[in-house]
Enzyme design. Structure first.
Site, PDB file in Angstrom:
ATOM      1  N   GLU A  55       4.785   3.948  -2.334  1.00 40.84           N
ATOM      2  CA  GLU A  55       5.497   5.148  -1.862  1.00 40.84           C
ATOM      3  C   GLU A  55       6.209   4.930  -0.529  1.00 40.84           C
ATOM      4  O   GLU A  55       7.193   5.591  -0.227  1.00 40.84           O
ATOM      5  CB  GLU A  55       4.545   6.339  -1.761  1.00 40.84           C
ATOM      6  CG  GLU A  55       4.055   6.863  -3.103  1.00 40.84           C
ATOM      7  CD  GLU A  55       2.808   6.155  -3.610  1.00 40.84           C
ATOM      8  OE1 GLU A  55       2.444   5.105  -3.048  1.00 40.84           O
ATOM      9  OE2 GLU A  55       2.183   6.652  -4.566  1.00 40.84           O
ATOM     10  N   PHE A 117      -9.944  16.259  -5.381  1.00 40.61           N
ATOM     11  CA  PHE A 117      -9.511  14.889  -5.674  1.00 40.61           C
ATOM     12  C   PHE A 117      -8.044  14.702  -5.280  1.00 40.61           C
ATOM     13  O   PHE A 117      -7.196  15.503  -5.643  1.00 40.61           O
ATOM     14  CB  PHE A 117      -9.715  14.567  -7.150  1.00 40.61           C
ATOM     15  CG  PHE A 117      -9.203  13.204  -7.522  1.00 40.61           C
ATOM     16  CD1 PHE A 117      -9.811  12.061  -7.002  1.00 40.61           C
ATOM     17  CD2 PHE A 117      -8.104  13.047  -8.349  1.00 40.61           C
ATOM     18  CE1 PHE A 117      -9.331  10.799  -7.306  1.00 40.61           C
ATOM     19  CE2 PHE A 117      -7.618  11.784  -8.661  1.00 40.61           C
ATOM     20  CZ  PHE A 117      -8.228  10.659  -8.142  1.00 40.61           C
ATOM     21  N   GLN A 118      -7.793  13.641  -4.547  1.00 41.68           N
ATOM     22  CA  GLN A 118      -6.452  13.306  -4.048  1.00 41.68           C
ATOM     23  C   GLN A 118      -5.827  14.438  -3.233  1.00 41.68           C
ATOM     24  O   GLN A 118      -4.612  14.597  -3.219  1.00 41.68           O
ATOM     25  CB  GLN A 118      -5.528  12.880  -5.199  1.00 41.68           C
ATOM     26  CG  GLN A 118      -5.924  11.516  -5.779  1.00 41.68           C
ATOM     27  CD  GLN A 118      -4.841  10.875  -6.621  1.00 41.68           C
ATOM     28  OE1 GLN A 118      -4.045  11.563  -7.242  1.00 41.68           O
ATOM     29  NE2 GLN A 118      -4.821   9.550  -6.666  1.00 41.68           N
ATOM     30  N   MET A 479       9.092 -12.521  17.073  1.00 34.42           N
ATOM     31  CA  MET A 479       9.305 -11.745  18.294  1.00 34.42           C
ATOM     32  C   MET A 479       8.006 -11.604  19.079  1.00 34.42           C
ATOM     33  O   MET A 479       8.010 -11.682  20.315  1.00 34.42           O
ATOM     34  CB  MET A 479       9.887 -10.370  17.959  1.00 34.42           C
ATOM     35  CG  MET A 479      10.330  -9.580  19.172  1.00 34.42           C
ATOM     36  SD  MET A 479      11.550 -10.462  20.163  1.00 34.42           S
ATOM     37  CE  MET A 479      13.081  -9.786  19.520  1.00 34.42           C
TER      38      MET A 479
END
Lengths: 583, 187
Positions: A55, A117-118, A479
């Site tokens: 995502e 849940f979630q 860097m």
């Protein structure tokens, strides 16, 4: 009378997106967003859904799409981990004022707040990393909220907006009608044209009396589409221009008045000019610490004009003499007619003197046969004739890209500036590829950054987009290693980084992969991949311990730059490079 | 110097959170916060008092608050003439021999004494934060069980003279009331 048809919340989402002119979305399905994905089967011919592999990638793609097109980018994910994975992308878009909408599924209203849940508190998490976040609690409000979200994302200083939609709201039905105007309750701190007059008059005065002015051009030039106005101001008043990292492309690199990038790794002559200037005209930039260095000694002799769409940026880091809260393009249109053309030859000559023998060409002019990151960037620039859209990641290669790839047009450099998000480039390029169809797309990414989001290679192949990926591999988190060398007595703590065999990796994803060790190989391979419409990956194995110069150490005075030491690049540390060549 | 901000905000879930977050994310402690409905329907007025905001950051805070989508208006009223009031409730269990002192003290601070069962009493006062600080300090010897401060609320005033005369007349009424309450308690 025809009976109005009721639509589900899930259908309304897609209807609204179509009304907003969205043709591509980037997302990943999951439990709480299932109704929306089910409804997508009916809208698939009007909206193209790009299935991402993480995502975070969806948010960077939406961001890349937004930055390449100037339109709002859209990402979709499920609740819980889907939404939390989006946070890095939201923060990136927030820092760089990129208009994106993230739609997240949420657990049903009845169980919100029960650790279902979630379930995760998305609007709470989004608090500091979005311009606004909505939790939709009634399907009747959904269309209005989506309308408002688009308005908020693109209006004023653009930014990300989250719309968290519980699963039951997606299933509920209502009569769909899309609003024609934003809600009255939205207040966006927009500029007031009337209060601007005084400050604009002051700005004109300051500009006309200045002997040594400098224009500082930021991301606002691109966002406000003020490139023409900027050019007219610079040319009209003979005023040299320096850009921020995100301002690159807002003023043509090949323009004689362009001094290039300012700041920590900016051009020495640009930084000198800023420090010696008697007037700074800051256009859509925010005096970030990476461009000012030590604020106490920043441009000490200058008067300052600051034009910004975000009022909270005015007088935030630097006290200014004319603070103009307004849209850059329209403010410049009001200033330009009254700006007098002054003879600023001695100022321009002074800048030329500072420029003589500049460091940036040093690498290219070195007789050393060592293949450096800068050579790779330059080779891409030569081959694409400076006309590609480059999406760079974060680190040394990002700065080298900014120094060695000359951009002449806006929106041809896409990079994570404010947040400095490693792993941004590859997914952002996927997003950009859906917005750009007349230019080549190149990703310039380090061996650290590519390994953060390389799962999106699968997305590239699945979508059959044409992206050329240039991995600048120096075997280090370059860097950070540079800072360790300069400020931590060369203790390279956890910066040497192992890479997979990128050629085989490319093959595993069914992409053509190449590895090059020299400038000549680089040129031939770049030419080869450009002849194909297919995506390709090139690993440029470059000098390991090269550094980015000039460099203003964090917090140092802007004019006190560390310059490239004479003698050029150090010998690459033998152990690592031998290992890599025999691989 | 303490900074006081007025904020008009949509009365919706999360809007107060966004306001508070502007301070929290910059590591500024909010000293006092009062929220409630105002004269406009659906809109809350928030009064925030915070200290340790550097002088060059004061306007920045106001503008950052103003950038919030559901914030309608922000005003830094710290330097302006405005009426600031705070409500304080103190529950005490004073030793019997000190009851009379409380009466005088309450009188001095224009406080009311509310009965609270037989073993404790509650002192209620309204005044400027400074006055309330003094009251709290003065009540310390009387075995304070609980102390509640409402947080400052403020309102702008047009003319200083008018407003202050009003306060005095309010307080003269208060005084009679306090005496009456005190007598009730002592009897």
């Amino acid at each position: 009378m025809r009976k109005l048809k009721e639509l589900s919340g899930a259908e309304i989402i897609w209807e609204c997106l179509i009304k907003e002119g969205v043709d591509t979305v980037f997302g990943y399905p999951g439990g709480a967003i299932l109704p929306a994905y089910d409804a997508l089967t009916k809208y698939g011919n009007r909206i193209h859904h790009v299935l991402v592999r993480h995502e975070q990638g969806a948010t960077h793609m939406a961001d890349g799409y937004a930055r390449a097109s100037g339109k709002v980018g859209v990402a979709i994910a499920t609740s819980g981990p889907g939404a939390t994975n989006m946070t890095t992308g939201l923060a990136t878009a927030m820092m760089d004022s990129s208009p994106i909408i993230c739609i997240t599924g949420q657990v049903p209203l009845s169980v919100i707040g029960t650790d279902a849940f979630q379930e995760t508190d998305v609007t709470g998490i989004a608090l500091s990393i979005t311009k606004h976040a909505y939790l939709v609690t009634d399907v009747k409000e959904l269309a209005r909220i989506i309308f408002d979200a688009f308005h908020i994302a693109r209006t004023g200083r653009p930014g990300p907006v989250v719309i968290d939609i519980p699963k039951d709201v997606q299933n509920d039905t209502t009569i769909f009608s899309y609003p024609k105007a934003r809600s009255k309750s939205i207040s966006l701190n927009m500029p007031n044209e009337e209060t601007m007059f005084g400050e604009i008059a002051k700005a004109i005065d300051l500009t006309n009396t200045a002997e040594k002015p400098v224009i500082l051009a930021g991301h606002g030039v691109l966002l406000s589409e003020a490139t023409d106005e900027l050019k007219r101001l610079a040319e009209g008043g003979t005023i040299p221009v320096s850009t921020t990292l995100l301002g690159i492309g807002g003023f043509p690199s090949n323009h004689p008045l362009n001094m290039g990038m300012m700041g920590m790794h900016g051009n020495a002559h640009a930084n000198h000019a800023i420090q010696e200037a008697d007037l700074l005209i800051a256009c859509g930039m925010r005096f970030d610490d990476r461009v000012t260095g030590n604020l106490m000694t920043y441009s000490p002799h200058s008067k300052k004009i600051h034009i910004d769409i975000d009022k909270s940026e005015l007088n935030k880091n630097v006290d200014v003499d004319a603070a103009i809260h307004g849209d850059l393009s329209s403010v410049l249109q009001r200033i330009i007619p009254d700006v007098m053309d002054k003879n600023r030859r001695s100022w321009l000559n002074q800048i030329k003197k500072w420029q003589a023998g500049v460091d940036e060409v040093e690498i290219l002019n070195q007789p050393s046969k060592v293949f450096m990151a800068a050579h790779a960037v330059r080779a891409i620039w030569e081959a694409t004739e400076g006309d590609a859209v480059i999406i760079s990641d974060v680190g040394q290669h990002q700065m080298l890209e900014a120094q060695y790839y000359a951009h002449n047009e806006p929106r041809t450099l896409i990079t994570s500036g404010g947040l400095g998000t490693m792993g941004f480039a590859l997914p952002a390029a996927v997003g950009a590829s859906f917005a750009v169809n007349d230019k080549e797309i190149w990703v310039v990414v380090g061996d650290g950054g590519i390994q953060m989001t390389l799962m999106e290679l699968a997305t590239i192949v699945q979508e059959a987009v044409n992206i050329k990926i240039a991995i600048i591999n120096n075997g280090y988190l370059g860097m950070v290693r540079q800072w360790q060398e300069l400020f931590y007595e060369s203790r390279y703590s956890e910066t040497p980084i192992y890479s997979p065999d990128y050629v085989k990796l490319a093959e595993a994803y069914r992409l053509p992969g190449y590895r090059v060790f020299t400038e000549d190989e680089a040129r031939t391979t770049i030419t080869e991949v450009r002849s194909s419409e297919e995506s390709a990956l090139i690993e440029f194995v470059v000098d390991q311990e090269d550094m980015v110069y000039p460099m203003v150490p964090a917090g140092a005075n802007l004019h006190e730059m560390i310059r490239r030491p004479n003698g050029g690049a150090k010998k690459a540390s033998a152990k690592f490079s031998e290992e890599r060549k025999t691989r | 110097m303490k900074q006081t901000y007025f904020v008009l905000v949509q009365d919706t879930p999360g809007s107060l959170n966004r306001i508070v977050n502007q301070f929290r994310k910059r590591n500024i402690n909010i000293e006092s916060l009062a929220v409630g409905p105002c004269e406009k329907q659906g809109i809350s007025r928030v009064t925030i008092v915070a200290k340790d905001i550097k002088p060059d950051r004061r306007d920045f805070f106001a503008q950052s608050l103003n950038n919030l989508v559901d914030v309608i208006e922000v005003e830094n009223v710290s330097d302006k003439s405005h009426i600031v009031r705070e409500n304080v409730l103190v529950k005490m269990d004073p030793p019997p021999q000190k009851s009379k002192d409380i009466g005088q003290l309450a009188h001095r601070h224009h406080a009311r004494i509310l009965q609270n069962g037989c073993s404790s009493l509650v002192v209620e006062a309204i005044g400027s934060p400074k006055e309330m600080d003094q009251l709290v300090e003065d009540l310390k010897p009387f075995n304070v069980l609980e102390l509640v401060r409402s947080g400052s609320v403020a309102i702008s005033r047009q003319e200083e003279k008018e407003a202050s005369s009003q306060t005095i007349s309010e307080r003269s009424q208060d005084l009679t009331w306090v005496t009456q309450q005190l007598n009730d308690y002592l009897s």
